[in-house]
Design a protein around this motif. Sequence first.
Motif, mmCIF file in Angstrom:
data_model
loop_
_atom_site.group_PDB
_atom_site.id
_atom_site.type_symbol
_atom_site.label_atom_id
_atom_site.label_comp_id
_atom_site.label_asym_id
_atom_site.label_seq_id
_atom_site.Cartn_x
_atom_site.Cartn_y
_atom_site.Cartn_z
ATOM 1 N N ARG A 424 27.152 54.823 45.986
ATOM 2 C CA ARG A 424 26.408 55.616 46.957
ATOM 3 C C ARG A 424 25.085 54.910 47.314
ATOM 4 N NH1 ARG A 424 23.910 61.202 45.127
ATOM 5 N NH2 ARG A 424 22.149 61.104 46.535
ATOM 6 N N GLN A 425 24.438 54.344 46.319
ATOM 7 C CA GLN A 425 23.182 53.638 46.596
ATOM 8 C C GLN A 425 23.432 52.378 47.415
ATOM 9 O OE1 GLN A 425 20.341 55.019 46.160
ATOM 10 N NE2 GLN A 425 21.367 56.713 45.139
ATOM 11 N N ILE A 426 24.524 51.675 47.111
ATOM 12 C CA ILE A 426 24.826 50.446 47.868
ATOM 13 C C ILE A 426 25.085 50.800 49.329
ATOM 14 C CG2 ILE A 426 26.449 48.515 48.136
ATOM 15 C CD1 ILE A 426 26.903 48.700 45.074
ATOM 16 N N SER A 427 25.792 51.923 49.525
ATOM 17 C CA SER A 427 26.111 52.293 50.910
ATOM 18 C C SER A 427 24.827 52.543 51.717
ATOM 19 C CB SER A 427 27.013 53.526 50.945
ATOM 20 O OG SER A 427 26.245 54.657 50.622
ATOM 21 N N ARG A 428 23.762 52.898 51.017
ATOM 22 C CA ARG A 428 22.486 53.119 51.721
ATOM 23 C C ARG A 428 21.925 51.829 52.322
ATOM 24 N NH1 ARG A 428 18.366 55.523 47.848
ATOM 25 N NH2 ARG A 428 17.060 55.754 49.697
ATOM 26 N N LEU A 429 22.409 50.692 51.832
ATOM 27 C CA LEU A 429 21.882 49.414 52.325
ATOM 28 C C LEU A 429 22.460 49.017 53.679
ATOM 29 C CD1 LEU A 429 21.916 47.429 48.973
ATOM 30 C CD2 LEU A 429 19.957 48.424 50.136
ATOM 31 N N LEU A 430 23.538 49.719 54.077
ATOM 32 C CA LEU A 430 24.179 49.339 55.341
ATOM 33 C C LEU A 430 23.249 49.558 56.547
ATOM 34 C CD1 LEU A 430 26.716 48.371 56.816
ATOM 35 C CD2 LEU A 430 27.439 50.754 56.991
ATOM 36 N N GLU A 492 30.424 44.695 48.272
ATOM 37 C CA GLU A 492 29.583 45.113 47.147
ATOM 38 C C GLU A 492 30.041 46.465 46.604
ATOM 39 O OE1 GLU A 492 27.507 43.491 45.525
ATOM 40 O OE2 GLU A 492 26.797 41.850 46.792
ATOM 41 N N MET A 493 30.492 47.335 47.512
ATOM 42 C CA MET A 493 30.899 48.668 47.088
ATOM 43 C C MET A 493 32.277 48.657 46.428
ATOM 44 S SD MET A 493 29.561 50.861 50.304
ATOM 45 C CE MET A 493 30.361 52.392 49.895
ATOM 46 N N ASP A 494 33.097 47.697 46.864
ATOM 47 C CA ASP A 494 34.494 47.672 46.445
ATOM 48 C C ASP A 494 34.667 47.234 44.998
ATOM 49 O OD1 ASP A 494 36.532 48.615 47.895
ATOM 50 O OD2 ASP A 494 37.428 46.637 48.290
ATOM 51 N N TYR A 495 33.858 46.328 44.590
ATOM 52 C CA TYR A 495 34.007 45.840 43.221
ATOM 53 C C TYR A 495 32.660 45.843 42.540
ATOM 54 C CZ TYR A 495 34.972 42.786 39.265
ATOM 55 O OH TYR A 495 35.070 42.267 38.014
ATOM 56 N N ILE A 496 32.509 46.741 41.596
ATOM 57 C CA ILE A 496 31.256 46.819 40.850
ATOM 58 C C ILE A 496 31.418 45.894 39.651
ATOM 59 C CG2 ILE A 496 29.634 48.340 39.643
ATOM 60 C CD1 ILE A 496 30.012 49.023 42.635
ATOM 61 N N HIS A 554 31.499 61.888 46.202
ATOM 62 C CA HIS A 554 32.457 61.338 45.244
ATOM 63 C C HIS A 554 33.792 61.162 45.907
ATOM 64 C CE1 HIS A 554 30.230 62.812 41.407
ATOM 65 N NE2 HIS A 554 29.543 61.951 42.144
ATOM 66 N N ALA A 555 34.184 62.184 46.668
ATOM 67 C CA ALA A 555 35.478 62.113 47.338
ATOM 68 C C ALA A 555 35.486 60.916 48.270
ATOM 69 C CB ALA A 555 35.726 63.398 48.114
ATOM 70 N N ASN A 556 34.393 60.756 48.965
ATOM 71 C CA ASN A 556 34.325 59.615 49.881
ATOM 72 C C ASN A 556 34.418 58.308 49.118
ATOM 73 O OD1 ASN A 556 34.079 61.258 51.974
ATOM 74 N ND2 ASN A 556 31.820 61.179 52.063
ATOM 75 N N GLY A 557 33.822 58.317 47.949
ATOM 76 C CA GLY A 557 33.816 57.107 47.142
ATOM 77 C C GLY A 557 35.162 56.858 46.482
ATOM 78 N N GLU A 656 19.597 46.355 41.498
ATOM 79 C CA GLU A 656 18.773 45.141 41.590
ATOM 80 C C GLU A 656 19.637 43.944 41.980
ATOM 81 O OE1 GLU A 656 15.098 43.808 41.271
ATOM 82 O OE2 GLU A 656 15.716 45.810 41.901
ATOM 83 N N ILE A 657 20.795 43.834 41.308
ATOM 84 C CA ILE A 657 21.695 42.695 41.565
ATOM 85 C C ILE A 657 22.180 42.735 43.014
ATOM 86 C CG2 ILE A 657 23.962 41.724 40.990
ATOM 87 C CD1 ILE A 657 23.446 42.874 38.113
ATOM 88 N N VAL A 658 22.623 43.931 43.423
ATOM 89 C CA VAL A 658 23.166 44.065 44.778
ATOM 90 C C VAL A 658 22.064 43.824 45.807
ATOM 91 C CG1 VAL A 658 24.282 45.630 46.399
ATOM 92 C CG2 VAL A 658 24.915 45.675 43.989
ATOM 93 N N ARG A 659 20.879 44.379 45.519
ATOM 94 C CA ARG A 659 19.775 44.227 46.478
ATOM 95 C C ARG A 659 19.495 42.751 46.738
ATOM 96 N NH1 ARG A 659 14.717 43.124 45.960
ATOM 97 N NH2 ARG A 659 14.602 43.416 43.714
#
Length: 728
Positions: A424-430, A492-496, A554-557, A656-659
Amino acid sequence: MAVANDGAPLGSTVIQLVNKLQDIFSRVGSQSTIDLPQVAVVGSQSSGKSSVLEALVGRDFLPRGNDICTRRPLVLQLVHTPSSQTESAEFLHLPGRTFYDFSQIRSEIQAETDREAGGNKGVSDKQIRLKIFSPNVLDITLVDLPGLTKVPVGDQPSDIEARIRTMIMSYIKVPTCLILAVTPANSDLANSDALQMAGTADPDGHRTIGVITKLDIMDRGTDARNLLLGKVIPLRLGYVGVVNRSQEDILMNRSIQDALVAEEKFFRSHPIYSGLADSCGVPQLAKKLNKILAQHIKAVLPGLKARISTSLVTLAKEHQSYGEISESKACAGQGAVILNILSKYSDAFTSMVEGKNEAMSTSELSGGARINYIFQSIFVRSLEEVDPCEDLTDDDIRTAIQNATGPKAALFVPDVPFEVLVRRQISRLLDPSIQCARFIYDELMKISHRCMVNELQRFPFLRKRMDEVIGNFLREGLEPSEIMIHHIIEMEMDYINTSHPNFIGGSKALEAAAQQTKSSAVSLPVSKLKDAVEPDKGSASERSVKSRSILARHANGGMVDHGVHAASDIDKVVHSGSTGGSSWGISSIFGGGDNRATVKENTNSKPHNDPVQSVQPSSIIHLREPPAVLRPSERSSETLAVQITATKLLLRSYYEIVRKNVEDFIPKAIMHFLVNNTKRELHNVFIANLYRDDLFEEMLQEPNEIAVKRKRCRELLRAYQQAFRVDP
Ligand SMILES: Nc1nc2c(ncn2[C@@H]2O[C@H](COP(=O)(O)OP(=O)(O)OP(=O)(O)O)[C@@H](O)[C@H]2O)c(=O)[nH]1
């Protein structure tokens, strides 16, 4: 209008140069000009100020007399009129009326003085402005000021002295005003009002010339030698002694020219003054003034030349931008003209993006520097400011944890809530990433508008076509960069990647969280107890909204939405009001520290988890219907607190890593697909779209105003070239 003596009337040495420059500027209608300093005469009453001014100008036109004559400041503007042979004058208060007779000018000065200051010696600070037009003068302003007086006479107010002082000061304090401090030789120089005031206004003495009048009427046996040599009161620019017409001369209508001849004779024949030729006579005074004016012009000339040269460069460029008239008409050359413009434009675009543009601004960031600013100072900085846990309450995390453990108690730390939340946080970066691409697109559009602005003025139709082509091309370039940005975020969202070497990992997070929870354990119970006793009803509904939204997310995720049936929810309802904490899943790996809670939990929940087995022969046990909406337990246990803290630590570490990846890859994607692609392909795209025979005629149409501008520009250019060649 000239001093008929040894050829040194006021401004004579610089008049030619100044006039030449001013002619050139007036011909081209330019404001550029040389501002000459104003010259003001100061001194006590009847010291001979007006007489000095008249002698300098070489014409009789000022009222003079033994009594107070100058009662209003007279601002005398000499205006050089090369085309006219006659001399004339105009008063500002009599617009449209021209004076040719100089004795009439004197009468009008007297009449106008009386009108404002009355007929009885009154003084006013309201100026009389007189313009004298002549081919023999240079544009300079002379100011005749009322003389200083001590004792009020006639209609003069009691503070006449202070008033006149203030009035004089307002003129001579101006740093560009040259001061002629007039003192009559038959008075005490040490008490000279003129020198005292000039000293206050010009303490360094850079712009004060001492003028000693009435040398002819000194007491017998006395002379002004020491005064003139500066031995009484030293003055940087020195003194000049003069002999003006006496009142008798005036009454007998002696001309200025005659007076000047007489003055020269006086000095030549005088035993003392004949040795001081440099300091005696009106012509020497004019010479001194001329020298100062020449120095002033010398000082301002380099600046003026620099202005001329800058104008020349700009004009030459503008002129070049209008091109040759034949260019656009000759059919054969049309293709070449277009090709040339397209290549130049593409080069200019690239230079601007790369920061190699010649006309680079030093006052603000431009071109490529703005792109870098958007990447680093806007995009990267904004991402760095984001706290990944900022919009996550402990409740949100608790709900996610409890939902993730499902109907059973999990044995290990559940990683599902972490993954869901981090996704969810990664999706905020879009959104910011897409926005960044749009900003860059806007910048490229701006750069394109700034390219060859002058050169393309001549071909507005071509400019329009080019704007269309580059606009479309940039829009097309934006699409692949946006697709790439979506891919980057989706990847980034697909594979943590929890094996990332920089990731804190589950066990470390738990360790750190346990430590943190323990250290804050002293303060925690109070608030928790309070929570238990007074459950916050208002915020409960708020929390439920948040929980729901998390579930939706969650469902979306991609998570199975079994939240409402989760055991933890049931647990919450069942234990409402009790002080026991729920500790599903994670609790199992904490060992000793949490055993008590776990046991308590198990004991508490047993009858409810297994109601069917509690058979009571005497009565039927009725279960309460479960509520439609279940919320996670509100009570906190140490275990849950550790879980929440650990989840936050995991979230922050992974975010941090994703950012960092996003901060690195988004600019790369934008540069590759949008910026550099435009640089590489722009020229080809232009040629493909615009190098077409059927469009040449239309694109090279030149508007009429361009021909007019070209002509005007050519004239200006010639005038400036001339001005540039003028030497002092
Ligand atoms: N003999 C002689 N008389 C002079 C000389 N300079 C000025 N005068 C006379 O002194 C009187 C005053 O001269 P102005 O030129 O009116 O003096 P001013 O300082 O302008 O006077 P106000 O404006 O009234 O303060 C006139 O009568 C002049 O003729 C000089 O050098 N020698």
